[in-house]
Design a protein around this motif. Structure first.
Motif: not given
Lengths: 566, 566
Positions: A498, A553, A555-561, A563-566, B309, B313, B334, B337, B344, B526, B529, B533, B537
């Motif tokens: 990470a 890692a 905080d990064l892995m806590a972000i779910s897919t 979350d990323l799609v939302a 993005y 994704l 990682a 991610r 994002k 979400s 989280r 990041v 970061r």
């Protein structure tokens, strides 16, 4: 395109920053006298300025194309390649037994840097050849060496690497290409390979492909892969050309840049190949070659950065605008001065790292010393990733210096940015380089890294009296890097990964500070001024980067897919 | 190309981060009810997804071209423009008297963001029209308004801005175009203009050029410049089309990207034009327009970043490689991610800044309050420069996520990077934005900046109990920015300019932290989280940036041009 290959910069670096004398002091490289070195740099610079730089735009404006299965190269590239070959530049570091010059890899690195700046898309061809020559020298049978090396070194034939397959990408172990014994010592190679740089051309009489494939009894994954020499035209034993092999260029990619370099999809349909290295030992053979090729790609980034810098500087010193003092050109504006100084300082930092890496490779070759070998291995991912990041960033700044003209293709500024973009991706993406650094290269629990940090801190200590303003920040940065490294090697792999990219960049920042400090100590006032810009403005980035590393890692892995799609 | 316009993201932003209610609470914008707002966002998103996004690649693959003096646009662009015009999107914020919808600029900004992500090269056309409409509303005579505004708002005609000349570049005051009174209320305009976006097309019946030129008694520099409406076809008083004007597209530029948008060299050869605003008052009129256009360009960067993005994704969630857990796709790595979360978080930060800027513009329009006006003016260069930097950086990361595929044009990842590249340059380079911030926008000795910092610190204070891990870093970053600002406003201009770019970015970092904190406070887990990041970061970058600011100009200006050339 104004371009002057920076031969004098390399003389300074070799003499005053990286201690090239230690290389020429070995038995292996004793022939590389100062006179020889100067002649090499002068001649290479001349070739770059007079022959290669004028081809740079041709590659972009008249891309390589596939016509009825034949690759037609950009205008002038045939003559450019011939000039490189005739100068002996392909085999600079190759074994003299086969026609090479046996010179240190350090000098090859300097020449590759200069050639990259002159014409990146053409230079990629000899760079691939050098990789192949090295792989054959280390792993091929005498028969293959005798047959192929003289022709590769002379540039009569050229060479490629065939690793990637569509479904496998960076995960080479997933490859599906097959090799079946023909019963006569040769193998039938079948499969499709992608992203094959300079897979074909219309100026060498043969193209030699090194292809990774799996033997029938090869296990899954990387341990079941073997390496094969698969020539486009099968040579007879006396080196004359025989029959056409069963391989073809399926198509060329339409790329963002590097248009002069044909990037192919290759199909092997029972093509005849010969084993290089032991059965199932393909990855090891490939890695020998790839390590130096990675330094070579880092050097491509640096060379392009140098060219983009020179191009932007020439524009800034000519472009009159606004109420600037002095010359009345935009170089007098503080923000333009900031951009140019940043570019120059960054090129110096990246170049010093790559050249130090090459020195370590030469010392390892000459002495067999494990510490030198570890130093070379440690620096390789840093040279590759930082050198190419500097290439991308410096080319981007070059566009910005040009203002509106930067976006217009005829200016040439955009080409640097488009061409160099691939260097952060190929030969292992920069993310993969960073993972290599924090995992494989730290399997020694950081020993090689700490040894280098000891050197840096000792040098900074020694410089504290003469140059306190520069030495102290370098010492402090290095010590912070040491602490972060101690933390890092105690973490699980996911946490290391990470933080891998910021860690690699922080390491490069510290190394850049170190070499700038050495330049300030041993160079003129101009060196000190540039070192000041680097150490005061650019080095401090390490704090933010190492803070990112320490986040691990979670905080990064806590972000779910989700979350990323939302 | 997968693209889903982020309508729900704007709903969240408007409701929970930037307090859109204060805008709809004014008399001016009381009609923009929540239902109206939702309908606007939903309809615009539908247009983007269904009509505009499918045109994105067409612009790149089939660039606009000049044929016998006529600009031929990319396939489908005529229909795309008609759909934008028919939906009333061009005149969303225009005066209802002339057919506009009179909606808040905040909603226009949201829609422009979504349209930029869908098809940047086409969206630039209505963006230019909006700028022209605004300039005419504020500065034109009633006769010109009556004649031009209804046609511009309906999209029957479109509009351009003509500022730049070859020798002048960013120094507009150096322009040479001349305007001579014809004696009938019109003027003869003569001169050459460059970088004219959407200078012509084959889908609107007229193109209206706003041209800066100097009257015979105009003094040198910016104070002698006037603004003129110079239509391609001269309209009769009843709005029907009359004779062709003496102007032509000389050539179209071959650009790095944005190929769907024709960028022209224009020649005016005694073309008839009409004064807009007072004699010699052209710069003021141009600046009214340019301020909102700058927010618009920032929004182009953000919209492109969003699209890049989403594209990355989608690739990462589909691409299987290596031994990743979970889905087996690279999104589980990682480092991937890290890249996606960074993209994002960065888009959210830049978008919040631009939308807050739009809110301030609307509040200034609705209330006439000087503090809102100052807030809008302060945020404009930050929205423009940071939004477009995020565009460039996010598109670059998008390429990296794609690995080798990122360099292959058919993937589409490279197009985002090439297209968005111009946004850091046009409408005032990002260097010029930064200089505007530290000079013109600090002529109040930082009052507007400090007022904003007061708000940020108060919000961070209030959040310290609920979210200490996020609130405290934001408070501390803001306080450090305050101290740097106090230092900055006491410096000479050259010192301010040397640190302008890092100062602007540090300001944006702090603002991004503030809006992420608000999102974490008022959104779901979400949001928290993602805020984590950003704040852990990315926010810390401010330390390095402000260290650069504090260096002033002396080390940079000490580097001579000889040093740079050496």
């Amino acid at each position: 395109m104004p371009y002057a290959a920076p031969a004098s910069e390399f003389r300074f670096l070799l003499d005053h920053v990286v201690n090239f004398d230690q290389v020429t002091g070995t038995d292996t490289f004793g022939d590389a006298t100062p006179d020889m070195r100067d002649a090499i740099l002068t001649e290479a610079a001349k070739l770059c300025d007079e022959v290669l730089a004028p081809l740079q735009r041709n590659g972009d404006e008249h891309p390589a194309r596939l016509e009825n299965g034949i690759v037609r190269t950009s205008p002038g590239f045939a003559e450019g390649f011939k000039a490189i070959a005739d100068g002996g530049w392909i085999g600079m570091s190759a074994d003299p037994v086969y026609g090479g010059m046996g010179l240190p890899f350090t000098l090859t690195t300097a020449v590759n840097d200069m050639m990259s700046g002159a014409c990146l898309s053409l230079q990629l061809n000899p760079l691939m050849c050098q990789g192949q020559i090295e792989a054959l020298e280390h792993h091929a049978s005498d028969a293959i060496k005798d047959l192929y090396l003289p022709k590769l070194i002379s540039g009569q034939w050229c060479g490629t690497m065939n690793l990637t397959e569509p479904q496998a990408g960076s995960d080479v172990g997933a490859l599906r290409s097959k090799a079946t014994p023909n019963g006569d010592g040769s193998y039938a190679i079948t499969g499709q390979k992608i992203y094959i740089s300079w897979a074909d051309n219309d100026f060498t009489e043969n193209v030699c492909h090194l292809v990774l494939a799996r033997l029938p009894d090869g296990v899954e994954g990387t341990k079941g892969i073997s390496l094969f020499m698969v020539p486009k035209i099968i040579p007879n034993e006396d080196g004359t050309l025989g029959e056409r092999n069963s391989l073809r260029v399926v198509s060329l990619e339409h790329k963002m840049g590097l248009h002069g370099s044909p990037t192919a999809v290759m199909e092997y349909d029972g093509a005849r190949g010969w084993l290089v290295g032991p059965e199932h030992g393909g990855m090891a053979a490939m890695f020998t070659m790839m390590n130096n090729a990675r330094v070579g790609v880092g050097t491509q980034g640096i060379g392009t950065a140098e060219a983009a810098y020179q191009h932007a500087l020439a524009y800034a010193m000519e472009r009159k605008q606004g109420r600037a003092g002095g010359s009345g050109t935009i170089v007098e504006h503080a923000d333009v001065r900031r951009m140019l100084a940043t570019m120059k300082a960054e090129v110096f930092a990246a170049r010093s790292i790559a050249i130090s890496n090459a020195i370590a490779i030469d010392m390892s070759t000459a002495t067999g010393d494990a510490a030198w070998k570890a130093r070379a291995a440690l620096l390789t991912p840093i040279s590759k990733a930082f050198g190419t990041d500097v290439g991308v960033e410096t080319a981007a700044t070059g566009i910005q210096v040009h203002g509106g003209m930067g976006f217009i293709e005829e200016t040439g500024a955009a080409q640097f940015a488009r061409d160099v973009r691939v260097t952060t991706i190929y030969e292992g993406t920069n993310g993969i380089q960073a993972m290599d650094l924090v995992a494989r290269k730290m399997m020694d629990n950081g020993e090689a890294a700490f040894a280098l940090m000891d050197e840096i801190e000792a040098a900074a200590e020694a410089a504290k009296e003469k140059c306190p303003d520069l030495a102290e920040p370098v010492w402090h940065a290095c010590e912070t890097l040491r602490e972060a490294t101690e933390w890092l090697v105690a973490q699980e792999l996911t946490d290391r990964f990470a933080g891998a990219v910021p860690y690699l960049r922080a390491f490069a920042r510290v190394l850049g500070g170190y070499y700038h400090l050495l330049a300030a100590l041993h160079g003129d006032d101009s060196r000190e001024r540039l070192a000041t810009v680097y150490i005061k403005r650019m080095l401090p980035e390490y704090t933010t980067l190492l803070a990112q590393v320490r986040e691990g890692a979670s905080d990064l892995m806590a972000i779910s897919t989700d979350d990323l799609v939302a």
